[in-house]
Design a protein around this motif. Sequence first.
Motif, PDB file in Angstrom:
ATOM      1  N   SER A   1     -13.666 -26.733  62.226  1.00  0.00           N
ATOM      2  CA  SER A   1     -14.066 -27.968  62.880  1.00  0.00           C
ATOM      3  C   SER A   1     -13.697 -28.155  64.341  1.00  0.00           C
ATOM      4  O   SER A   1     -14.281 -28.620  65.338  1.00  0.00           O
ATOM      5  CB  SER A   1     -13.650 -29.114  62.056  1.00  0.00           C
ATOM      6  N   VAL A   2     -12.644 -27.588  64.637  1.00  0.00           N
ATOM      7  CA  VAL A   2     -11.923 -27.747  65.880  1.00  0.00           C
ATOM      8  C   VAL A   2     -12.538 -26.800  66.948  1.00  0.00           C
ATOM      9  O   VAL A   2     -12.992 -27.055  68.129  1.00  0.00           O
ATOM     10  CB  VAL A   2     -10.244 -27.542  65.822  1.00  0.00           C
ATOM     11  N   ALA A   3     -12.693 -25.258  66.371  1.00  0.00           N
ATOM     12  CA  ALA A   3     -13.346 -24.443  67.352  1.00  0.00           C
ATOM     13  C   ALA A   3     -14.883 -24.789  67.537  1.00  0.00           C
ATOM     14  O   ALA A   3     -15.242 -24.700  68.519  1.00  0.00           O
ATOM     15  CB  ALA A   3     -13.178 -22.800  66.702  1.00  0.00           C
ATOM     16  N   GLY A   4     -15.586 -25.277  66.460  1.00  0.00           N
ATOM     17  CA  GLY A   4     -16.700 -25.662  66.470  1.00  0.00           C
ATOM     18  C   GLY A   4     -17.102 -26.727  67.540  1.00  0.00           C
ATOM     19  O   GLY A   4     -17.780 -26.688  68.466  1.00  0.00           O
ATOM     20  N   VAL A   5     -16.186 -27.757  67.577  1.00  0.00           N
ATOM     21  CA  VAL A   5     -16.441 -28.800  68.327  1.00  0.00           C
ATOM     22  C   VAL A   5     -15.995 -28.674  69.842  1.00  0.00           C
ATOM     23  O   VAL A   5     -16.700 -28.879  70.774  1.00  0.00           O
ATOM     24  CB  VAL A   5     -15.461 -30.213  67.933  1.00  0.00           C
ATOM     25  N   PHE A   6     -15.146 -27.865  70.015  1.00  0.00           N
ATOM     26  CA  PHE A   6     -14.733 -27.147  71.317  1.00  0.00           C
ATOM     27  C   PHE A   6     -15.978 -26.492  72.029  1.00  0.00           C
ATOM     28  O   PHE A   6     -16.309 -26.574  73.075  1.00  0.00           O
ATOM     29  CB  PHE A   6     -13.587 -26.276  71.148  1.00  0.00           C
TER      30      PHE A   6
ATOM     31  N   ALA B   1     -23.002 -21.482  65.260  1.00  0.00           N
ATOM     32  CA  ALA B   1     -24.135 -22.052  64.800  1.00  0.00           C
ATOM     33  C   ALA B   1     -24.036 -23.539  64.782  1.00  0.00           C
ATOM     34  O   ALA B   1     -24.876 -24.346  65.432  1.00  0.00           O
ATOM     35  CB  ALA B   1     -24.592 -21.652  63.247  1.00  0.00           C
ATOM     36  N   LEU B   2     -22.743 -24.076  64.275  1.00  0.00           N
ATOM     37  CA  LEU B   2     -22.503 -25.552  64.199  1.00  0.00           C
ATOM     38  C   LEU B   2     -22.331 -26.120  65.807  1.00  0.00           C
ATOM     39  O   LEU B   2     -22.893 -27.079  66.199  1.00  0.00           O
ATOM     40  CB  LEU B   2     -21.422 -25.804  63.552  1.00  0.00           C
ATOM     41  N   GLY B   3     -21.583 -25.299  66.654  1.00  0.00           N
ATOM     42  CA  GLY B   3     -21.543 -25.736  68.019  1.00  0.00           C
ATOM     43  C   GLY B   3     -23.051 -25.701  68.727  1.00  0.00           C
ATOM     44  O   GLY B   3     -23.039 -26.773  69.521  1.00  0.00           O
ATOM     45  N   LEU B   4     -23.886 -24.901  68.402  1.00  0.00           N
ATOM     46  CA  LEU B   4     -25.368 -25.050  69.062  1.00  0.00           C
ATOM     47  C   LEU B   4     -25.916 -26.309  68.763  1.00  0.00           C
ATOM     48  O   LEU B   4     -26.476 -26.829  69.346  1.00  0.00           O
ATOM     49  CB  LEU B   4     -26.005 -23.967  68.879  1.00  0.00           C
TER      50      LEU B   4
ATOM     51  N   VAL C   1     -14.007 -37.008  68.112  1.00  0.00           N
ATOM     52  CA  VAL C   1     -13.390 -37.076  66.951  1.00  0.00           C
ATOM     53  C   VAL C   1     -14.601 -37.252  65.709  1.00  0.00           C
ATOM     54  O   VAL C   1     -14.516 -36.691  64.678  1.00  0.00           O
ATOM     55  CB  VAL C   1     -12.559 -38.474  66.868  1.00  0.00           C
ATOM     56  N   ILE C   2     -15.555 -38.068  65.987  1.00  0.00           N
ATOM     57  CA  ILE C   2     -16.492 -38.210  65.002  1.00  0.00           C
ATOM     58  C   ILE C   2     -17.314 -36.761  64.838  1.00  0.00           C
ATOM     59  O   ILE C   2     -17.737 -36.365  63.808  1.00  0.00           O
ATOM     60  CB  ILE C   2     -17.989 -39.105  65.574  1.00  0.00           C
ATOM     61  N   GLY C   3     -17.193 -35.882  65.927  1.00  0.00           N
ATOM     62  CA  GLY C   3     -17.908 -34.723  65.851  1.00  0.00           C
ATOM     63  C   GLY C   3     -17.162 -33.525  64.831  1.00  0.00           C
ATOM     64  O   GLY C   3     -17.631 -33.019  64.175  1.00  0.00           O
ATOM     65  N   LEU C   4     -15.703 -33.890  65.025  1.00  0.00           N
ATOM     66  CA  LEU C   4     -14.888 -33.130  64.003  1.00  0.00           C
ATOM     67  C   LEU C   4     -15.221 -33.492  62.449  1.00  0.00           C
ATOM     68  O   LEU C   4     -15.349 -32.477  61.641  1.00  0.00           O
ATOM     69  CB  LEU C   4     -13.450 -33.387  64.430  1.00  0.00           C
ATOM     70  N   ALA C   5     -15.462 -34.755  62.237  1.00  0.00           N
ATOM     71  CA  ALA C   5     -15.829 -35.165  60.848  1.00  0.00           C
ATOM     72  C   ALA C   5     -17.000 -34.599  60.550  1.00  0.00           C
ATOM     73  O   ALA C   5     -17.150 -34.188  59.331  1.00  0.00           O
ATOM     74  CB  ALA C   5     -15.472 -36.634  60.929  1.00  0.00           C
TER      75      ALA C   5
END
Length: 283
Positions: free
Chosen positions: A88-93, A150-153, A207-211
Motif C-alpha cells: 500500500s505504501v509503495a503503490g501510493v508513493f 499495476a495499482l500505482g498506474l 491516506v484514502i489512497g492507502l486504504a
Amino acid sequence: MSRSRKTNPTAYRSPEASAFYTVGFILLGIVIAAFLVSLFWTPYAPDATDAASKLMAPCASHPFGTDNFGRDVLSRIMAASKYTIFISVAGVFFALLLGIISGIPAGYYGGITDRAVMLLGNSIMCFPGILLALVAVAVFGASVTNVIFALGLVFAPTFARVCRTGTMEIKELDYITHARVMGVGPVRLMTSHIFPNLIPQLLPATVIGLANMTLFESGMSYLGLGVQPPDASFGKMLADAQAYITVAPWLIVFPALMLIFYILGLYFISEGLRVTLAKGAKR
C-alpha cells in the motif's frame, strides 16, 4: 514577498478531529505493531507446517489457532501485515509521484498539456480499477512488484486530478504572479511555490489512497493474482479459509479483523485530516 501560503494541518485541532485521530491511530497502530514485531520475531515460522496441529482452535500455544496445514495463524497474520503495509505504501508513493509530475504541469500550462494528461487519466478511470490491475498482473505475472506498479498506474489519475485542480487555483494567486514577474522560471514555480501548497490537499487523498489500495491488493490476493504462496497475505488467507468457515471460523475472523483495523484506521485518520483542514480554511 511571501513565497507561499502553507497551511499547517495541526494548527487547527478540534475535539472532533482529535477523536478521529485517536481511533484511527489506535486501529492503525495494532497493524503497524504486528508489522514491526514481525521484522524481528514471530511465534513460529509463518510457513512452518505441523500435521499434528491442523485446524487447532485458539489456545495458549497458538493464540489465533492454526490453519489446515498446521501453520500458526498469528505468525501468518504478522507476516501478512508486512506485505499489506509495504504494497500500500509503495503503490501510493508510485501513484503520487506519477500524479505530481503529470498533474502540476497540466494545471500550470493548460492547453494541449492539460488535455493530453486528462485524456490519458480519463481513459484509465473509465474502466474499473480492479479490472485493469488484474489484467496487468495477469499479463506481466503475479508478483509483489507487478502488483505495486499495476495499482500505482490505476491510482495515478486520482492524484493527478488533485494536483491539476490545486495548481489551477494556486497559480492565479498574487504571490505566484509576483514571482513570475520577478523572473522565477516555471520549474522553480512548480517545485518551490506551487507543490508545497498542494500538500494539505494531497494528505487526505494519500491516506484514502492507502486504504483503497489495500482493498484492491486484498482482492487481487483473494483471486490468486496478488501476493503468491507461500508468502502470507490477508486476501489469500481469507480465500483459503472459505472451505473451513464452519469448522474453523478463526481462520477468517482474525485476518479479517486485522484488515478492517488497517483500513478503518486509515479512514478515521483521513476524516480527521478533512475536519482539521476544513476548520483551518475557515480561519
